[in-house]
Design an enzyme around this catalytic site. Structure first.
Site, mmCIF file in Angstrom:
data_model
loop_
_atom_site.group_PDB
_atom_site.id
_atom_site.type_symbol
_atom_site.label_atom_id
_atom_site.label_comp_id
_atom_site.label_asym_id
_atom_site.label_seq_id
_atom_site.Cartn_x
_atom_site.Cartn_y
_atom_site.Cartn_z
ATOM 1 N N GLU A 30 43.575 34.960 -19.406
ATOM 2 C CA GLU A 30 42.488 35.951 -19.367
ATOM 3 C C GLU A 30 42.666 36.983 -20.484
ATOM 4 O OE1 GLU A 30 41.698 37.588 -15.496
ATOM 5 O OE2 GLU A 30 40.204 38.993 -16.266
ATOM 6 N N ASP A 60 43.192 32.487 -4.643
ATOM 7 C CA ASP A 60 44.155 33.465 -5.151
ATOM 8 C C ASP A 60 45.107 33.921 -4.057
ATOM 9 O OD1 ASP A 60 43.871 34.022 -7.873
ATOM 10 O OD2 ASP A 60 42.109 35.288 -7.540
ATOM 11 N N ASP A 109 40.412 36.781 -6.001
ATOM 12 C CA ASP A 109 40.559 38.085 -5.350
ATOM 13 C C ASP A 109 39.643 39.112 -6.026
ATOM 14 O OD1 ASP A 109 42.049 38.351 -7.640
ATOM 15 O OD2 ASP A 109 43.917 38.950 -6.646
ATOM 16 N N SER A 110 38.872 38.664 -7.025
ATOM 17 C CA SER A 110 37.778 39.493 -7.544
ATOM 18 C C SER A 110 36.784 39.812 -6.432
ATOM 19 C CB SER A 110 37.070 38.782 -8.710
ATOM 20 O OG SER A 110 36.751 37.449 -8.359
ATOM 21 N N GLU A 112 49.570 35.345 -10.160
ATOM 22 C CA GLU A 112 49.550 36.021 -11.462
ATOM 23 C C GLU A 112 50.954 36.329 -11.959
ATOM 24 O OE1 GLU A 112 47.094 39.519 -11.386
ATOM 25 O OE2 GLU A 112 45.327 38.416 -10.697
HETATM 26 O O1 KIV Z 1 39.872 36.742 -9.107
HETATM 27 C C1 KIV Z 1 39.264 36.182 -10.009
HETATM 28 O O2 KIV Z 1 38.035 36.042 -9.998
HETATM 29 C C2 KIV Z 1 40.028 35.640 -11.124
HETATM 30 C C3 KIV Z 1 39.274 35.160 -12.314
HETATM 31 C C4 KIV Z 1 38.826 36.314 -13.118
HETATM 32 C C5 KIV Z 1 40.053 34.206 -13.150
HETATM 33 O O3 KIV Z 1 41.225 35.631 -11.091
#
Ligand code: KIV
Length: 291
Positions: A207, A109, A66-67, A140
């Site tokens: 993380e 995610d 979700d980045s 998470e």
């Molecule tokens: O959303 C993402 O890219 C992540 C990574 C930073 C592990 O959760």
């Protein structure tokens, strides 16, 4: 004009190894890799082309993170990303991996708000991502999240946990800070890790956690494979955000990132160097990239 039918990419995109020569990564592969001490190389991907290149470069698992709220949508964080956004990008990544013969396992995610309301909401959201091509979902948090993880695993959804700095709740954490520094916080991270493993999580992203703590959590878990990001080299694998390791981050580069484009011939070479650095243990360098 190149179309999917007439372009070289439909037959042998990026000069890949033939599909038959590649052994598919499956859920049990991670425990096997962990048992034989082979590091797991994970990288984020958001679209078909980069997913194909990363798959061809030898990445074991692609995270549709979700980045994407930051790197694709230009936002400040992950909170505004929707389930529909995640399903769309998961479909794109799955299509890219299919084109290359499909070696990498796709993790997607569960975005903020798609699993917090109830376990029923969580399974409905997970099914949407699995239908879009994910083979595992990531969620998470510790505490109650372990029960949701168990509910998903019991219903056939492989789960990856995510502890330490959890971007979806970054405002509650007071910003992008290293987690687990006090004895109390470290003990909570250990407990949450054990609870997620007991719930059946296959992988666990740690993380921004001190390297010694991440290594000790890794050793304490029996089968669950830890994947570090800013957590030192003692985890079972590593993950980076694609744009960060290509040096095209729009913001400030975190200390734990290395720009693999430096000295590379191109994107595929940079990703292959990342994979090699993870597998050989030369990345991360705890003196430079860890706490
Ligand atoms: O959303 C993402 O890219 C992540 C990574 C930073 C592990 O959760």
């Amino acid at each position: 004009m190149n179309t999917p039918e007439n372009s070289p990419s439909s037959a042998a995109p990026y000069g890949l190894r033939p599909a038959e020569a590649q052994k598919k990564v499956t859920v049990p592969t991670f425990a096997d890799m962990r048992a034989r001490g082979e590091k797991i190389a994970m990288l984020t991907a958001y679209d078909a082309t980069f997913a194909a290149v990363a798959d061809a470069a030898g990445v074991d698992t692609l995270l549709v993170g979700d980045s994407l709220g930051m790197v694709c949508q230009g936002g400040n964080g992950t909170v505004g990303v929707t389930l529909e956004d995640m399903a769309y990008h998961t479909r794109c990544v799955a299509e890219g991996v299919r084109r290359t013969g499909g070696r990498s396992l796709i993790v997607a995610d569960l975005p903020f708000g798609s699993y917090q309301v109830s376990k029923e909401q969580a399974i409905t959201s997970a099914v949407a991502l699995m239908s879009a091509g994910a083979q595992m979902v990531k969620l998470e948090g510790g505490g109650w999240v372990a029960e949701t993880a168990r509910f998903l695993v019991e219903r056939g959804v492989p789960v990856c946990g995510h502890l330490g700095l959890t971007p979806q709740t970054v405002s509650s954490l007071g910003g992008f800070r290293v987690q687990g520094r006090t004895d109390e916080a470290a003990a909570r991270l250990r407990e949450d890790s054990a609870a997620l493993e007991a719930a059946g999580a296959t992988m666990l992203v740690l993380e921004m956690v001190p390297a010694a703590l991440a290594a000790s959590i890794t050793a304490d878990l029996a089968v669950c494979a830890t994947i570090g990001i800013g957590a030192g080299r003692g985890t079972a694998g590593q993950v980076l955000v694609l744009h960060d390791m290509l040096g095209i981050n729009l913001g400030r580069m975190a200390k734990f990132v290395h720009n693999f484009m430096d000295g590379s011939d191109g994107v595929k070479d940079a990703i292959a160097r990342y994979v090699h650095a993870v597998k050989s243990g030369s990345f991360p360098d705890d003196a430079k990239h860890a706490w």
